[in-house]
Design a protein around this motif. Sequence first.
Motif, PDB file in Angstrom:
ATOM      1  N   TYR A 189       0.843  -1.197   0.000  1.00  0.00           N
ATOM      2  CA  TYR A 189       0.000   0.000   0.000  1.00  0.00           C
ATOM      3  C   TYR A 189       0.877   1.246   0.000  1.00  0.00           C
ATOM      4  O   TYR A 189       1.490   1.594   1.003  1.00  0.00           O
ATOM      5  N   ASP A 190       0.962   1.896  -1.165  1.00  0.00           N
ATOM      6  CA  ASP A 190       1.739   3.130  -1.306  1.00  0.00           C
ATOM      7  C   ASP A 190       0.913   4.276  -0.728  1.00  0.00           C
ATOM      8  O   ASP A 190      -0.235   4.490  -1.131  1.00  0.00           O
ATOM      9  N   THR A 191       1.488   5.034   0.191  1.00  0.00           N
ATOM     10  CA  THR A 191       0.724   6.076   0.886  1.00  0.00           C
ATOM     11  C   THR A 191       0.714   7.406   0.155  1.00  0.00           C
ATOM     12  O   THR A 191       0.247   8.400   0.717  1.00  0.00           O
ATOM     13  N   PHE A 192       1.193   7.460  -1.106  1.00  0.00           N
ATOM     14  CA  PHE A 192       1.145   8.727  -1.833  1.00  0.00           C
ATOM     15  C   PHE A 192      -0.281   9.282  -1.814  1.00  0.00           C
ATOM     16  O   PHE A 192      -1.239   8.602  -2.166  1.00  0.00           O
ATOM     17  N   GLY A 193      -0.401  10.553  -1.390  1.00  0.00           N
ATOM     18  CA  GLY A 193      -1.708  11.200  -1.358  1.00  0.00           C
ATOM     19  C   GLY A 193      -2.593  10.788  -0.199  1.00  0.00           C
ATOM     20  O   GLY A 193      -3.775  11.132  -0.160  1.00  0.00           O
ATOM     21  N   ARG A 194      -2.031  10.079   0.775  1.00  0.00           N
ATOM     22  CA  ARG A 194      -2.813   9.647   1.938  1.00  0.00           C
ATOM     23  C   ARG A 194      -2.279  10.340   3.193  1.00  0.00           C
ATOM     24  O   ARG A 194      -1.101  10.672   3.281  1.00  0.00           O
ATOM     25  N   LEU A 195      -3.157  10.529   4.172  1.00  0.00           N
ATOM     26  CA  LEU A 195      -2.782  11.101   5.456  1.00  0.00           C
ATOM     27  C   LEU A 195      -2.902  10.026   6.535  1.00  0.00           C
ATOM     28  O   LEU A 195      -3.842   9.233   6.513  1.00  0.00           O
ATOM     29  N   PRO A 196      -1.962   9.972   7.479  1.00  0.00           N
ATOM     30  CA  PRO A 196      -1.908   8.849   8.413  1.00  0.00           C
ATOM     31  C   PRO A 196      -2.900   8.880   9.558  1.00  0.00           C
ATOM     32  O   PRO A 196      -3.206   7.843  10.134  1.00  0.00           O
ATOM     33  N   ASP A 197      -3.436  10.043   9.895  1.00  0.00           N
ATOM     34  CA  ASP A 197      -4.207  10.140  11.130  1.00  0.00           C
ATOM     35  C   ASP A 197      -5.485   9.316  11.099  1.00  0.00           C
ATOM     36  O   ASP A 197      -5.833   8.662  12.076  1.00  0.00           O
ATOM     37  N   ASN A 198      -6.203   9.336   9.995  1.00  0.00           N
ATOM     38  CA  ASN A 198      -7.469   8.613   9.919  1.00  0.00           C
ATOM     39  C   ASN A 198      -7.610   8.030   8.519  1.00  0.00           C
ATOM     40  O   ASN A 198      -8.493   8.418   7.752  1.00  0.00           O
ATOM     41  N   ASP A 199      -6.739   7.083   8.190  1.00  0.00           N
ATOM     42  CA  ASP A 199      -6.700   6.535   6.840  1.00  0.00           C
ATOM     43  C   ASP A 199      -7.760   5.451   6.694  1.00  0.00           C
ATOM     44  O   ASP A 199      -7.508   4.260   6.898  1.00  0.00           O
ATOM     45  N   ILE A 200      -8.954   5.894   6.322  1.00  0.00           N
ATOM     46  CA  ILE A 200     -10.078   4.973   6.184  1.00  0.00           C
ATOM     47  C   ILE A 200      -9.793   3.912   5.121  1.00  0.00           C
ATOM     48  O   ILE A 200     -10.159   2.745   5.267  1.00  0.00           O
ATOM     49  N   LYS A 201      -9.129   4.329   4.047  1.00  0.00           N
ATOM     50  CA  LYS A 201      -8.893   3.377   2.965  1.00  0.00           C
ATOM     51  C   LYS A 201      -7.980   2.242   3.400  1.00  0.00           C
ATOM     52  O   LYS A 201      -8.228   1.082   3.045  1.00  0.00           O
TER      53      LYS A 201
END
Length: 213
Positions: A58-70
């Motif tokens: 799972y590449d986290t590009f464009g994701r935020l860690p605090d509440n990563d629903i995906k």
Amino acid sequence: MPQATAESRRPIRVALSNDYEIALLGLAQMLARYPSKVQIVDLTTLAAVPHRADIILYDTFGRLPDNDIKLRKIVESNSAKVVVYSWEEYPEEAARRHGAVGYLHKGLSADELVAAVVAIHEDREPTAAPHTEEPDLTWPGQPFGLTQRESEMLTFITRGLTNDEIVRRSYLSINTVKSYIRSAYRKIGVRTRPQAVAWGYRNGFQSTDDVGL
């Protein structure tokens, strides 16, 4: 017994996941050089991986860690081991809190990355240390001279997040966020947030995420 032996010798089935398929192309190219060890079965933006996989990277590009629903949705929707592939801005603690079984740094060389994937598949702890050099990846905005982090800021802006929201949810300071945004604006030739949003929509920065930021 021969069947078990063949199963143990086959390449590890790896699915690559992110909201932007282009963000996965460089990673896929890195892994494709090791066909005897890993087999890419999907480059997907979906939470449920279409094909059977052993590992979901799972590449986290464009994701935020605090509440990563995906990320949580991916963990819930698949039987494969979910491994986060990221920079320090998405901490390992956050990845594991959302259900990931492993965490790999984007500074790993191709050899180290494959060795780490094999270790996680075999329920061993990866031993490779992260490098400081960025690997040869592909991400939205790269042709415009944007770094991966600058591009991520533009994805957040295009999604409608304010600077304060990015700060609260990303483990970054306000000065760091503003610095990335200022440098991104300079490179794409905009001055205001509405201009940046319009640029983002014109240049493919719309997220395919259907489960929330």
